[in-house]
Design a protein around this motif. Structure first.
Motif, PDB file in Angstrom:
ATOM      1  N   TRP A 113      42.027  49.046  83.853  1.00 12.58           N
ATOM      2  CA  TRP A 113      41.341  49.988  82.875  1.00 12.58           C
ATOM      3  C   TRP A 113      40.392  50.587  83.661  1.00 12.58           C
ATOM      4  O   TRP A 113      40.205  51.959  83.162  1.00 12.58           O
ATOM      5  N   THR A 115      40.644  51.795  86.868  1.00 16.56           N
ATOM      6  CA  THR A 115      41.215  52.858  87.543  1.00 16.56           C
ATOM      7  C   THR A 115      41.586  54.016  86.560  1.00 16.56           C
ATOM      8  O   THR A 115      41.510  55.351  86.857  1.00 16.56           O
ATOM      9  N   VAL A 116      42.069  53.850  85.258  1.00 17.02           N
ATOM     10  CA  VAL A 116      42.225  54.972  84.300  1.00 17.02           C
ATOM     11  C   VAL A 116      41.070  55.473  83.967  1.00 17.02           C
ATOM     12  O   VAL A 116      40.942  56.879  84.009  1.00 17.02           O
ATOM     13  N   CYS A 119      40.015  57.765  86.923  1.00 25.63           N
ATOM     14  CA  CYS A 119      41.057  59.113  86.919  1.00 25.63           C
ATOM     15  C   CYS A 119      40.518  59.917  85.985  1.00 25.63           C
ATOM     16  O   CYS A 119      40.839  61.169  86.174  1.00 25.63           O
ATOM     17  N   THR A 144      48.852  63.937  85.997  1.00 29.33           N
ATOM     18  CA  THR A 144      49.449  63.390  84.735  1.00 29.33           C
ATOM     19  C   THR A 144      50.941  62.877  84.788  1.00 29.33           C
ATOM     20  O   THR A 144      51.015  61.595  84.575  1.00 29.33           O
ATOM     21  N   ALA A 147      50.430  59.662  87.467  1.00 24.19           N
ATOM     22  CA  ALA A 147      49.807  58.748  86.944  1.00 24.19           C
ATOM     23  C   ALA A 147      50.477  58.042  85.793  1.00 24.19           C
ATOM     24  O   ALA A 147      50.456  56.745  85.742  1.00 24.19           O
ATOM     25  N   LYS A 152      51.513  53.199  84.036  1.00 24.61           N
ATOM     26  CA  LYS A 152      51.522  53.417  82.705  1.00 24.61           C
ATOM     27  C   LYS A 152      51.124  52.061  81.641  1.00 24.61           C
ATOM     28  O   LYS A 152      50.964  52.446  80.443  1.00 24.61           O
ATOM     29  N   PRO A 164      48.301  56.260  80.224  1.00 22.04           N
ATOM     30  CA  PRO A 164      47.088  56.973  81.128  1.00 22.04           C
ATOM     31  C   PRO A 164      47.225  58.438  81.266  1.00 22.04           C
ATOM     32  O   PRO A 164      46.341  59.143  81.290  1.00 22.04           O
TER      33      PRO A 164
END
Length: 401
Positions: A113, A115-116, A119, A144, A147, A152, A164
């Motif tokens: 989470w 990492t998301v 980003c 998008t 990613a 996902k 994400p």
């Protein structure tokens, strides 16, 4: 090549230079998220090793010291790159965004989470701070898709349809809204600055018209009184009375201008009507009292003239008479005002005379201000020498609404 490199460098840089406080905040945020990303990655790697151990029993081998619980240094480096570039997200928003995204894609199944979140923050910065918003949005759409396919399932607590890629798009939309809001505020501030500048110019013009005319009349009258004070006391007395009259007129107009500057109700009692056509006679009488022969033919419309138009006519006559006093002492002046249809015509002409002392100190501010004032009513102004000697000022403006 140098031009291409310059344009590429400008594209990667931010639109505006961030403040020192913002840079310090970004550095602290990047460090904090880097620590969280590394900490969150450790358990994930251990879990992967545990699953592999259950599915694939290790083959018989000698008992040797192992480091199976150690995290891959390359993975730690990639995880760190998912957050550290956020320290320069306001300086190089597109560069920081793509480094964060590529590092996140390289972590593959170890994405968390954090990492998301990194980003999403990088995507927000790319759209909000980049010089070219279209390039940033295009890159965000591509990022998008990548990613969404790569990690996902990183946010297991959210519904399957809210992957994400939705988080990244949401960050981009929010950044676009914030950027649009900042632009609106900047445009509003610019309009306010322009309005303040225009108001200052208008007040400066009013002060110029008031002070220049009345002070010149007072100087001439005081000089005349000084010259005849011993030989003709009665004439000196009349000249000093004229000085007093001009001074009172100047104070009345200055009170009005100061009333415009009053910021609260305490200055409301200073507000008085601006001079107009009904005060032309008193203006001409003051100039006559200063020893300048003035003939006047004033023909105004029967219908009421708007106050702004009346003030413009008054200022034209006042400035022309002031210039005569300064540059053509002793000359006779004629003032003619007529109307034809929707238009008013003003002509003030003198026959030439002797320039007063320091007559050349002006900077032409009066005529410039008159042209700006008349332009509000589709008016024009012409001023210059006339054939046969002397100087003439002609103005034309629309008097109807």
């Amino acid at each position: 090549m140098s031009l291409i490199r310059r344009r590429w460098r400008d594209l990667l840089r931010a639109e505006h230079r961030p403040s020192r406080r913002a840079l310090v905040f970004d550095v602290l945020l990047a460090v904090a998220l880097t620590v969280l990303a590394v900490v969150a990655t450790g358990p994930a790697v251990d879990a992967v090793h545990s699953v592999d151990a259950l599915r694939l029993p290790p083959p018989p081998r000698p008992v040797l010291p192992t480091h199976s619980d150690a995290v891959d240094p390359g993975l730690l480096f990639a995880v760190a790159l998912t957050a550290l570039p956020l320290a320069v997200r306001r300086l190089y928003p597109l560069t920081a965004f793509w480094i964060v995204l590529l590092a996140a894609l390289s972590t593959d199944d170890e994405a968390t989470w954090v990492t998301v979140a990194t980003c999403a923050i990088a995507a927000y910065g790319a759209v909000a701070y980049s010089r070219n918003r279209l390039v940033a949005l295009g890159g965000l759409v591509l990022a998008t898709v990548l990613a969404g396919m790569a990690f996902k399932d990183a946010v297991a607590g959210l519904p399957s349809w809210l992957g994400p890629f939705v988080v990244l798009l949401g960050a981009g939309v929010m950044a676009s809204f914030v950027r649009f809001w900042r632009q609106q505020l900047a445009e509003r501030d610019e309009k306010l600055r322009q309005a303040v500048h225009m108001e200052r110019s208008r007040i400066a013009g009013e002060l110029h018209d008031v002070v220049t005319h009345n002070v010149n009349v007072m100087v001439i009258q005081a000089g005349a009184a000084r010259k005849v004070m011993d030989t003709a006391p009665e004439r000196a007395k009349q000249a000093m009375l004229a000085v007093e009259t001009s001074g009172r007129a100047a104070m009345a107009e200055l009170r009005h201008v100061m009333g415009l500057l009053a910021a609260s109700g305490s200055g409301s009692d200073l507000l008085e009507p601006q001079p107009g056509l009904d005060q032309l006679d008193s203006l001409i009488e003051r100039v006559r009292a200063a020893g300048v022969p003035v003939s006047a033919e004033i023909g105004t419309p029967d219908a009421p003239v708007p106050p702004g138009v009346g003030l413009a006519v008054y200022r034209v006559v006042q400035e022309a008479l002031t210039n005569t006093i300064k540059h053509a002492g002793g000359a006779a002046v004629s003032v003619a005002i007529s109307h034809s249809g929707d238009w008013l015509d003003i002509e003030v002409a003198d026959r030439g005379g002797t320039p007063a002392a320091r007559a050349g100190d002006g900077q032409g501010r009066g005529l410039i201000g008159l042209r700006e004032r008349l332009a509000l009513y589709d008016g024009t102004l012409e001023a210059g020498p006339r054939s046969g000697g002397g100087f003439v000022t002609r103005a034309r403006l629309r008097w109807t609404a």
